[in-house]
Design an enzyme around this catalytic site. Structure first.
Site, PDB file in Angstrom:
ATOM      1  CE  LYS A  34      -2.519   4.822 -31.125  1.00  0.00           C
ATOM      2  NZ  LYS A  34      -1.718   5.968 -31.580  1.00  0.00           N
ATOM      3  CG  ASP A  61       1.663   4.883 -32.466  1.00  0.00           C
ATOM      4  OD1 ASP A  61       2.506   4.524 -33.307  1.00  0.00           O
ATOM      5  OD2 ASP A  61       0.554   5.361 -32.771  1.00  0.00           O
ATOM      6  CE  LYS A  63       2.301   5.570 -36.782  1.00  0.00           C
ATOM      7  NZ  LYS A  63       1.605   6.163 -35.633  1.00  0.00           N
ATOM      8  CB  THR A  70      20.032   7.090 -34.929  1.00  0.00           C
ATOM      9  OG1 THR A  70      21.239   7.699 -35.378  1.00  0.00           O
ATOM     10  CG2 THR A  70      19.188   8.109 -34.196  1.00  0.00           C
ATOM     11  CB  THR A 121      -4.194   3.599 -43.285  1.00  0.00           C
ATOM     12  OG1 THR A 121      -4.101   4.351 -42.090  1.00  0.00           O
ATOM     13  CG2 THR A 121      -4.089   2.127 -42.975  1.00  0.00           C
ATOM     14  N   GLY A 212      -9.732   4.979 -30.618  1.00  0.00           N
ATOM     15  CA  GLY A 212      -9.558   6.297 -30.021  1.00  0.00           C
ATOM     16  C   GLY A 212     -10.891   6.957 -29.754  1.00  0.00           C
ATOM     17  NE  ARG A 213     -10.865  10.343 -33.993  1.00  0.00           N
ATOM     18  CZ  ARG A 213     -10.604  10.618 -35.269  1.00  0.00           C
ATOM     19  NH1 ARG A 213     -10.872  11.806 -35.755  1.00  0.00           N
ATOM     20  NH2 ARG A 213     -10.070   9.703 -36.046  1.00  0.00           N
TER      21      ARG A 213
HETATM   22  O1  C5P Z   1      -9.786   8.109 -32.938  1.00  0.00           O
HETATM   23  P1  C5P Z   1      -9.426   6.904 -33.743  1.00  0.00           P
HETATM   24  O2  C5P Z   1     -10.126   5.636 -33.306  1.00  0.00           O
HETATM   25  O3  C5P Z   1      -9.551   7.135 -35.236  1.00  0.00           O
HETATM   26  O4  C5P Z   1      -7.883   6.711 -33.418  1.00  0.00           O
HETATM   27  C1  C5P Z   1      -7.082   5.748 -34.058  1.00  0.00           C
HETATM   28  C2  C5P Z   1      -5.682   5.827 -33.541  1.00  0.00           C
HETATM   29  O5  C5P Z   1      -4.886   4.950 -34.322  1.00  0.00           O
HETATM   30  C3  C5P Z   1      -5.029   7.200 -33.656  1.00  0.00           C
HETATM   31  O6  C5P Z   1      -4.108   7.331 -32.570  1.00  0.00           O
HETATM   32  C4  C5P Z   1      -4.303   7.133 -34.973  1.00  0.00           C
HETATM   33  O7  C5P Z   1      -3.180   7.976 -35.015  1.00  0.00           O
HETATM   34  C5  C5P Z   1      -3.870   5.672 -35.007  1.00  0.00           C
HETATM   35  N1  C5P Z   1      -3.625   5.133 -36.346  1.00  0.00           N
HETATM   36  C6  C5P Z   1      -4.583   5.111 -37.337  1.00  0.00           C
HETATM   37  N2  C5P Z   1      -4.300   4.575 -38.555  1.00  0.00           N
HETATM   38  C7  C5P Z   1      -3.083   4.088 -38.810  1.00  0.00           C
HETATM   39  C8  C5P Z   1      -2.096   4.097 -37.829  1.00  0.00           C
HETATM   40  C9  C5P Z   1      -2.407   4.641 -36.587  1.00  0.00           C
HETATM   41  O8  C5P Z   1      -5.697   5.546 -37.112  1.00  0.00           O
HETATM   42  N3  C5P Z   1      -2.841   3.547 -39.974  1.00  0.00           N
END
Ligand code: C5P
Length: 234
Positions: A34, A61, A63, A70, A121, A212-213
């Site tokens: 992503k 991503d 959004k 546009t 969220t 992510g993390r």
């Molecule tokens: O590090 P982590 O697992 O929390 O990352 C989640 C990813 O998903 C991030 O890129 C965050 O911006 C994205 N995201 C999220 N919640 C959402 C929409 C996108 O955590 N509702």
């Protein structure tokens, strides 16, 4: 519809991104990546082309949310990047979503999958009522936005794993759910509030999890990625 683990590469430079991705060079399964606003705005379209060239699938991503014309023209440009999934805000209305699909569809009829963000969220009931003047219960608003996306011809939504089952009930099982907020049972939750393990996300029917993390910050990112795949796909 193949289930997959999407790794959120929330890095601020190409260098940091490739440092991270190089750890996966010998993996048989290349992570689905992503690319979010931070990395895209820092490095531009070349980062997308380079990650694609290395054989990764890409969820771009960004959004989008603007007037239909546009968004249509922006999607036309993005369609040339050959990403696998991209997204927009359902709050831009059905007219905007239909225009986005039109822009994204290439002359040969192919296009990346297009999914919608419903309510972020990070938006809670209070903020929705006070700032957006939307007085309905937030879960009803989320399902309504998902339905609008489905009626506009989109392929799915980004949602909390806790909403995935209800989205499938409302919009059908072919309508995909892409769910962030995933954590290992023994891991740090960080700033995510409502989390679910990869295994639980699988059980409730998420189609893709975004992680992510728990992978990018792990002592051994490849092992963490494998663990996610094992739990989510089996
Ligand atoms: O590090 P982590 O697992 O929390 O990352 C989640 C990813 O998903 C991030 O890129 C965050 O911006 C994205 N995201 C999220 N919640 C959402 C929409 C996108 O955590 N509702």
């Amino acid at each position: 519809m193949g289930k997959d683990v999407i790794v959120a590469c929330d890095f601020s430079s190409a260098e940091a991104t490739f440092d991270f991705l190089s750890k996966f060079e010998n993996e048989k399964r290349k992570p689905f990546v992503k690319i979010g606003m931070e990395l895209y705005y820092a490095e531009g379209p070349s980062i997308v082309r380079e990650i694609k060239r290395r054989g990764h699938k890409i969820f771009l991503d960004l959004k989008l949310h603007d007037i239909p014309n546009t968004v249509m023209k922006a999607m036309r440009v993005l369609s040339q990047l050959d990403v696998d999934i991209t997204n927009l805000h359902a709050g831009g209305t059905k007219a905007m979503m239909r225009a986005a699909l039109e822009g994204l569809t290439r002359p040969d009829g192919t296009r990346p999958m297009l999914i919608a963000v419903t309510q972020l969220t990070s938006t809670d009931q209070q903020a929705m009522e006070e700032d957006l003047l939307i007085k309905e219960p937030i879960d009803k608003v989320v399902m309504h936005y998902a339905k609008c996306a489905e009626e506009s011809g989109l392929d799915g939504v980004v949602c909390s794993p806790l909403e995935a089952a209800k989205v499938h009930e409302t919009c059908g099982h072919a309508f995909i759910t892409v769910t962030p907020g995933v954590r290992f049972a023994d891991g740090d939750i960080g700033d995510q509030k409502r989390v679910m393990t990869p295994k639980a996300a699988k059980e409730i029917g998420s189609d893709y999890i975004v992680v992510g993390r728990p992978i990018t910050q792990a002592a051994d990112p490849v092992a963490a990625y494998r663990r996610c795949v094992e739990e989510f796909i089996g």
